[in-house]
Enzyme design. Sequence first.
Site, PDB file in Angstrom:
ATOM      1  N   HIS A 164      74.858  20.686  53.036  1.00 38.20           N
ATOM      2  CA  HIS A 164      76.422  20.666  52.846  1.00 38.20           C
ATOM      3  C   HIS A 164      76.650  21.336  51.481  1.00 38.20           C
ATOM      4  O   HIS A 164      76.868  20.867  50.571  1.00 38.20           O
ATOM      5  CB  HIS A 164      76.909  19.237  52.493  1.00 38.20           C
ATOM      6  N   CYS A 174      85.705  14.785  55.485  1.00 42.35           N
ATOM      7  CA  CYS A 174      86.455  14.238  54.488  1.00 42.35           C
ATOM      8  C   CYS A 174      86.448  15.141  53.193  1.00 42.35           C
ATOM      9  O   CYS A 174      85.623  15.890  53.199  1.00 42.35           O
ATOM     10  CB  CYS A 174      85.726  12.780  54.208  1.00 42.35           C
ATOM     11  N   CYS A 180      85.606  19.590  49.878  1.00 46.59           N
ATOM     12  CA  CYS A 180      84.664  19.889  50.848  1.00 46.59           C
ATOM     13  C   CYS A 180      85.217  20.736  51.946  1.00 46.59           C
ATOM     14  O   CYS A 180      84.437  21.262  52.806  1.00 46.59           O
ATOM     15  CB  CYS A 180      84.156  18.781  51.271  1.00 46.59           C
TER      16      CYS A 180
END
Length: 383
Positions: free
Chosen positions: A339, A369, A89
């Site tokens: 996202h 994260c 991510c």
Amino acid sequence: MSEAYIVGAVRTPVGRRNGGLARVHPADLGAHVIRALVDRTGIDPGAVEDVVFGCVDTVGPQAGDIARTCWLAAGMPEEVPGVTVDRQCGSSQQAVHFAAQAVQSGNADLVVAGGVQSMSLVPISQAMVAGQALGFANPFAGSKGWEARYGKGEVSQFSGAEMIAERWDVSRAAMEEFAFESHRRALAAIDEGRFVREIAPLEGVLDDEGPRRDTTLAKMAGLRTLVEGGRLTAALSSQISDGAAALLIASEEALRTHKLTPRARIRHMSARGADPIMMLSAPIPATAHALGKSGMKIEDFDAVEINEAFASVVLAWLRETGADPEVVNPNGGAIALGHPLGATGARLMTSLLHELERTGGRYGLQTMCEGGGQANVTIIERL
């Protein structure tokens, strides 16, 4: 060591899964922000020395070094290379780090950094199927070293988010209030036009598609949990999305040579690791590490962007750092805005820069994260 400056930052709207950007090829998503970045900064694209893009699940239309493909699809010079980064991510935040490090070391003067992800065209399940076709449904299965250290159990972001909720005793009600506030802030930002300067509209999509005007706490309370007996629901998780973002990183020499105006200085970059099974708690030690290295305090920041992968991640981070919730994700986060995995790091950086400019703030911090129990931290100073 040369300073690294942010000269430009632009993004697409974040499209909802199967929404307005769902049928746009990832190369064209990335090409769109690259063209917008070149147009807005006025830079000669032939002066760019590298293109560093983040992307996760580089299969199908995202395969073949998507950074290079985006640049070429944008009609840019063939002599400029590109490289694709995967830190899960945090891929495009790491892309910014690599670009800035190249500039600081003196090996480059102008680098485009960013990221792209189409989760509609390349769903996570497609990457899993690709692994299954090769006999690797679980990427960790069969590693003697991994299994000796962490066992043969499932490694899942969902279970990791539940572990965080349990360890920090974050209630479902608290997470629902946080998620509701994320939507409220995002809708306020859209209605007030706060994102207009940072977005390059595409395919008729002008604004982020994720925020829900009909969201209520009562609706959230009625949802089933993601894990049997758990606390998290889909409403407390980031949205599956499509999008791209790009930034121009320049050296002092490039500013002089190309008559560029810097908008921010990159003050600090670092990444740290933590428990890969809990996975999503790494922003806590990573932030502590960054503050120690930079000599700054959490109170020094006028705006903070921490990715809302799950509500529990941010609430645990807030509790450990003591950050002011009012300056954290002031325009909403991934729970509302979405996202697009490989693009989110650059999207957050773009939004952070524009928020500092909007409010007159000086310092901003970004963290998120990442798979494998990792987290990046970037500190920028508005100029």
